[in-house]
Design an enzyme around this catalytic site. Structure first.
Site, PDB file in Angstrom:
ATOM      1  N   TYR A 181       0.845  -1.191   0.000  1.00 17.56           N
ATOM      2  CA  TYR A 181       0.000   0.000   0.000  1.00 17.56           C
ATOM      3  C   TYR A 181       0.886   1.249   0.000  1.00 17.56           C
ATOM      4  CZ  TYR A 181      -3.936  -3.099   0.819  1.00 17.56           C
ATOM      5  OH  TYR A 181      -4.891  -4.090   0.686  1.00 17.56           O
ATOM      6  N   GLY A 340      -9.139 -13.879  10.329  1.00 13.98           N
ATOM      7  CA  GLY A 340      -9.929 -13.040   9.438  1.00 13.98           C
ATOM      8  C   GLY A 340     -11.087 -13.828   8.869  1.00 13.98           C
ATOM      9  N   ARG A 341     -10.817 -14.560   7.794  1.00 16.51           N
ATOM     10  CA  ARG A 341     -11.865 -15.336   7.131  1.00 16.51           C
ATOM     11  C   ARG A 341     -12.523 -16.381   8.048  1.00 16.51           C
ATOM     12  NH1 ARG A 341      -8.228 -16.970   2.134  1.00 16.51           N
ATOM     13  NH2 ARG A 341      -6.767 -17.108   3.868  1.00 16.51           N
ATOM     14  N   CYS A 371     -15.465 -13.190   0.102  1.00 16.03           N
ATOM     15  CA  CYS A 371     -14.739 -12.079   0.740  1.00 16.03           C
ATOM     16  C   CYS A 371     -13.893 -11.317  -0.270  1.00 16.03           C
ATOM     17  CB  CYS A 371     -13.924 -12.591   1.925  1.00 16.03           C
ATOM     18  SG  CYS A 371     -12.865 -14.019   1.583  1.00 16.03           S
ATOM     19  N   CYS A 383     -19.312 -13.746   2.932  1.00 17.35           N
ATOM     20  CA  CYS A 383     -18.660 -15.031   3.158  1.00 17.35           C
ATOM     21  C   CYS A 383     -19.410 -16.117   2.413  1.00 17.35           C
ATOM     22  CB  CYS A 383     -18.606 -15.356   4.650  1.00 17.35           C
ATOM     23  SG  CYS A 383     -17.906 -16.990   5.003  1.00 17.35           S
TER      24      CYS A 383
END
Length: 664
Positions: A181, A340-341, A371, A383
């Site tokens: 980033y 996270g997931r 996602c 999801c």
């Protein structure tokens, strides 16, 4: 005694105490913001649900501080400086609800995307970067950001953090000297060619990151925690070209030697914790690991950071195995496990682990369809296996007016999900499945070792339906007459799909992908897979890892051209794994016949032949909806679900079943 008790010991980041060792890893909150840069109700409900589920630290996905240097097309993600009153108002509602569950919440704040702006998310605005460098996705050269613009972004970090503290956030995570980033682009000489005080030496390249933490501490106090999302290694072979696991290459991004030096500097600047991963947008499959990556892939790098600096280290990256998580804490790999997931898939993961109810944890299958794929293409976070993720109230279970008895024909994901939802709502669901176990295409699909979570999902459905006392009839086919003679109020047909096949000549050696995966057919040592879609490519990878000599023949001009993974991390990694594992590919080629061990095909160069022991057809599936057609005008309330309605993927099988079953 719960053997995972150590995962529930408190930990401090600075002076902020977290009740256990679990954090919700930051994921882009696309669709969770309102038009003024605050959190909408979906966002508030989504984060609160993970706190309710036992997670000790909630880290929001990326929020922006600047909307002028790099315009972000509101509403997209929250922005703490766009309308401070609205941000504080909605942020306060969010933090108050999270704090009710004794959880802490950090706001993840971004300095911008720079050369990695995803056009579908952020609009086609002129991208900025440290220097005039190539954009990651667009064939454009980025505009060099000015010193005044850098100073402006730094000040807005202070403003945004001040607003976050007012709103009740317990700390900040900076996004990021990771993944490539904007702030990370400044940190890497590959992207930063500046000759002013923000370029040249490592200390200069990290100046942007340094000024940000100093500004926040100045505005919010030295004790206000600031975490940094940090990647000590980039895995960049070249622009838009990443390295695979085990591949020998020259690192053009940040190598580990510089990663160690940078970590020491960053902590000396005032960062209170490093949230560690590896990768970059040029090697996206490291930053957002698909199922083709090993579980816990960041652990070696987290341990290196733990040995390098004296602040708490967070580690994410497919860390959903509780034994792996426990080992990571016990052996000093990291201090906090970021999920996270897995917390998209099951918001109650932590509480289920605490109560020793592991079999009830709904697994993430790392497909990234719901996602990252949807973030990339549609600017929304969801999801695949959990239809309620980010839609907690919109997809809440609907109360029933009258209990119904519902027949479900087919025990694949659609049939199982329909039975689960119907039973939770109070209906009586009865499944008839013609095979000897539930799961449908999850069973052959889950044979490769990298698809183990497909089997885990099938096991979860079996366990869940057993807990709910759903009547499941295996090895049971039903006919039209049986259904018409029964007393069901509603019928769901979820009979799946069948592989497309066609004759080639020596058809005794022509198999389907499912038969080979299930061990019903032996493809021998040398085989040709006809069809380079997702199933064909994953089968090829599986067979190559078993030592087979594999060739893919594809009629189109590239593999994964149709129905490939939605997320670029998945598709790009799989595309690279094919040649890396010495799998030959013939595109623009149509098979004609197979005889005497020779497969004949029509190519751009005329007729060619390949010598092989077998041929595996992987050219798609066709809907098996014959029973539905027989009953369509005979049964008043009848529904067609899953592949029987339209051949698709696991996500739509589950989502469509949830939608229908929630409104019967």
């Amino acid at each position: 005694m719960n053997k995972y008790k150590k995962l529930f010991e408190p930990i401090k980041i600075g002076k902020c105490e977290i009740k256990n060792r679990f954090a919700l890893a930051p994921m882009g909150p696309l669709g969770l913001a309102d038009s003024e840069g605050g959190f909408n109700q979906r966002g508030i409900d989504y984060y609160t649900e993970r706190a309710k589920g036992g997670t000790g630290l909630i880290i929001t996905g990326v929020t922006f501080v600047d909307n002028e240097v790099e315009e972000h097309g509101m509403p997209n993600c929250p922005c703490s400086t766009y309308n401070p009153v609205q941000f504080v108002r909605t942020g306060k509602e969010l933090t108050e609800r999270i704090h009710a569950y004794n959880a802490k919440v950090f706001l993840q704040m971004s300095g911008g995307f720079g050369r990695v702006t995803i056009p579908t998310n952020l609009g086609d605005f002129p991208p900025v970067a440290p220097s005039p460098i190539q954009h990651r996705w667009l064939d454009k050269t980025c505009r060099e950001i000015t010193i005044d613009e850098i100073k402006s972004i730094v000040k807005k970090f202070g403003d945004g953090a001040y607003n976050a503290k007012r709103a009740g956030f317990d700390g900040i995570e900076i996004h990021a000297v990771h993944e490539g980033y904007l702030i990370d682009q400044f940190a890497m000489s590959l992207f930063n060619h500046r000759t002013d005080e923000y370029g040249g030496s490592l200390d200069n390249r990290l100046r942007f990151a340094r000024e940000i933490v100093e500004e926040i501490k100045d505005r919010c106090g030295e004790d206000y925690p600031v975490v940094l999302r940090y990647s000590p290694k980039s895995f960049i072979k070249d622009l838009r070209d990443g390295a695979l696991p085990g591949e020998e290459f020259t690192e053009k991004g940040r190598d580990l030697e510089e990663g160690i030096k940078a970590a020491k500097l960053l902590v000396s600047y005032g960062y209170d914790s490093l949230d560690t991963d590896v990768g970059s947008y040029d090697s996206w499959w490291w930053s957002h690991p698909p199922m083709y990556q090993d579980k816990g892939l960041y652990r070696p790098y987290a341990k290196l950071m733990k040995e390098t600096v004296d602040v708490p280290i967070m580690c994410a990256g497919r860390m959903d195995n509780p034994d792996m998580a426990l080992d990571a804490i016990e052996n000093g790999t990291c201090d906090i496990i970021s999920l996270g997931r897995p917390l998209l898939a099951d918001p109650d993961y932590v509480n289920k682990l605490r109560s020793n109810n592991l079999k009830s944890i709904r697994p993430c299958i790392s497909c990234q369809e719901g996602c990252m794929g949807r973030i990339q293409h549609y600017s929304m976070l969801n999801c695949a296996v959990n239809p309620q993720a980010c839609k907690e109230k919109d997809n809440a279970l609907t109360p029933i007016l009258k209990k119904k008895k519902v027949l479900i024909v087919g025990g694949g994901v659609a049939g199982c999900e329909a039975a689960r939802v119907l039973t939770l709502r109070g209906h009586e669901a009865i499944i008839f499945e013609k095979n000897d176990r539930l799961g449908g295409n999850l069973i052959p699909g889950g044979v490769p070792d990298f698809k183990e979570d497909d089997i885990a999902l099938a096991n979860w459905f079996e366990h869940t339906l057993k807990e709910l006392k759903v009547q499941v009839n295996l090895n049971a086919e039903v006919t039209k007459d049986q259904i018409l003679k029964s007393d069901f109020d509603s019928v769901i047909i979820a009979t799946g799909s069948t592989p497309k096949v066609f004759p080639l000549g020596d058809d005794a050696k022509v198999f389907t992908a499912a038969d080979v995966l299930l061990g019903k057919k032996d493809c021998k040592d040398t085989t040709v897979i006809v069809g380079g879609g997702l199933v064909g490519c994953e089968l090829a990878l599986h067979l190559a890892k078993e030592g087979k000599n594999v060739t893919i023949v594809e009629a189109l001009n590239k593999i994964l051209a149709l129905n490939g993974p939605l997320c670029s991390a998945n598709s790009e990694m799989l595309e690279k794994l094919i040649p890396f594992n010495k799998i030959a590919v013939k595109t623009n080629s149509k098979v004609k016949a197979y005889k005497d061990g020779l497969l004949e095909m029509e190519t751009e160069n005329g007729i060619e032949k390949i010598k092989c022991d077998s041929v595996i057809l992987s050219v798609g599936y066709k809907e098996e909806n014959s029973l539905y057609k027989e009953l369509e005008f005979e049964v008043p309330e009848i529904y067609l679900l899953g592949d029987a309605r339209k051949v698709s993927n696991i996500m739509y099988g589950i989502w469509d079943a949830y939608e229908v079953a929630n409104h019967i």
